[in-house]
Design an enzyme around this catalytic site. Sequence first.
Site, short mmCIF file in Angstrom:
data_model
loop_
_atom_site.label_atom_id
_atom_site.label_comp_id
_atom_site.label_asym_id
_atom_site.label_seq_id
_atom_site.Cartn_x
_atom_site.Cartn_y
_atom_site.Cartn_z
N HIS A 46 54.38 41.82 33.60
CA HIS A 46 54.01 40.73 34.51
C HIS A 46 52.92 41.19 35.48
CE1 HIS A 46 54.73 38.47 38.36
NE2 HIS A 46 54.54 37.47 37.53
N GLU A 49 49.62 41.15 33.74
CA GLU A 49 49.13 39.76 33.67
C GLU A 49 48.37 39.40 34.94
OE1 GLU A 49 50.68 35.54 34.82
OE2 GLU A 49 52.18 36.61 33.62
N HIS A 50 48.91 39.75 36.10
CA HIS A 50 48.23 39.47 37.37
C HIS A 50 46.87 40.18 37.43
CE1 HIS A 50 51.15 37.61 40.40
NE2 HIS A 50 51.76 37.51 39.22
N GLU A 126 56.35 37.23 45.52
CA GLU A 126 56.89 36.38 44.45
C GLU A 126 58.38 36.66 44.24
OE1 GLU A 126 55.71 35.19 39.82
OE2 GLU A 126 54.55 36.70 40.90
#
Length: 422
Positions: A46, A49-50, A126
Amino acid sequence: MYHKDVLDNGVTIVSEEVPSVHSVAVGFWVKTGSRFEEPEEAGLSHLIEHLLFKGTAKRDAKQIAEAIEEVGGQLNAFTSKEYTCYYARVLAEHLPLAVDVLSDMLFKSLFREEDLEREKRVVAEEINMYEDTPDDIIHDYFSQTIWDGHPLGRPIIGTMESLSGIDRDRLLSFYKHHYSPSNLVVALAGKFQYREALDLFESALASLSAGKVENRIAPPTARAAVKSYYRDLEQVQICMGVPGVSLYDENIYCLQIINNILGGGASSRLFQSVREERALVYAIYSYYLSFLDSGLFTIYAGTNPANCQEVLDLSWNEIRSITEAGISKKELNRAKTQIKGSLLLAQESVLQRMHRLGKSELVYHRLITSEEILEKIAVLTEDDVQSFAREIFNPDRATITVLGPLAGDKIRIPEPFFTKLE
C-alpha cells in the site's frame, strides 16, 4: 472484440474493444498485495502504491495529477490482499497520454527519501482515520480473528509499528522483486484501435527486464472464535461468519446465490427480518471474499448494545432456515435475475470491463465472460444451494467478532450455533 498478447519479457496485455463509447480505461495490474508481505513489511504494498504518485524524472507529483485531470480524465489506484492496480480513464484520443503516465509512474518513480517519510505520515493519518471508523475496522478485526497469524488476516494498510520500521532499502527490495514484467497484466477496455494500442504498450513496456516472480504462500487455517474488542461507542459492530471458497472453487456460484438471498440487498432475508420487521439495525448485510486459495463468508450488523444477542440469534436463525428448509424456487429465480442484472449493467462501464479483464487474467490466465458465469448460475437448483449451505455453515468453523461497549462474557453463542448436520 477481445485480444490477448504477451510481450517477450512476459508482460500480458488483455484488451476489449467497445466502439460505441467515447472513453477508454487502462489498468496496470501487479500481482502483489498484503498477503505477500512479511510481518515486518505489513502495509508495504500500500505504501508503494502511494509513492508511485510522488514523482519521476519526467514529472513531479503535481504534474502526474495534472496530466490526466487537465484532459478530463481520472487517475487512481488501489491495493488489495493479492494484487495492486493503477488505472486511468480518459477520452479515446488521450490513450497515449494515459499509457505514458502510468508506465512512467510504475517503472520510473524516484522513491525519494523525503517522499517516503512524508507518505509514511500520510498513511499514519489514514490508519488513524480508519481506526475512527468502527463500521470499517470491524471487518479487519474479523479477518484477524478467523485467520490469526496469517498474512490474509492482516490489514492491507499495515500498522503504526510496521509502518515505522519500513525504510527505503526494504521498500526498493520489495518493489524490484514484485514489479516485474512477468508479474504485470495490462488491461484495456473501451474505444481504441487494437494495433495502435498494442504498439503503444510495446513501446512503453517491451524494454523492461524480464524476471520470474515466485510467491509461495501457504493457505490460511481458519479458527473458530468469539472475540470482543471493547470500545466506548453508541453501537456495537458485529461480524460473524465462516471460511468461504477460493476463486477456483466451482461452489463460488452457489455462494453468490446464498449471499444474494441471505444479505445481498434490501429484499434479502436478513434485511427484511432484522431491520424491516424488528427495527433492530440500520445496516445489516452479508458478503463473501474469495482469494487464490481461501475465502470468507461474513454477516455484518451494527446495533444497540442491548440488541446484540438478538441480532446474533436472528442472523443464525436465517442461516439455519436455509440449511434445514432450503430456499424457494421464487428466491432462487430472483437471485439469478439480480445477479444477471448486476453483471450485465457492469458491462456498460469501461472501468468495470477493464477490472473484469485484469482480474480474470491475473487469476485464471484467461477471460471469464459474463456469459460463462450466467450459464453456471443458470443450472443451479434449490437442492444445489441447500447442499452447499449445509457444507459451508459448519458449526466448528464459525467466528464472531464484536466491537463496542460489550465485554466478551456478555456475548452468548447462539444455540444451536448452526444446526449440526450429519
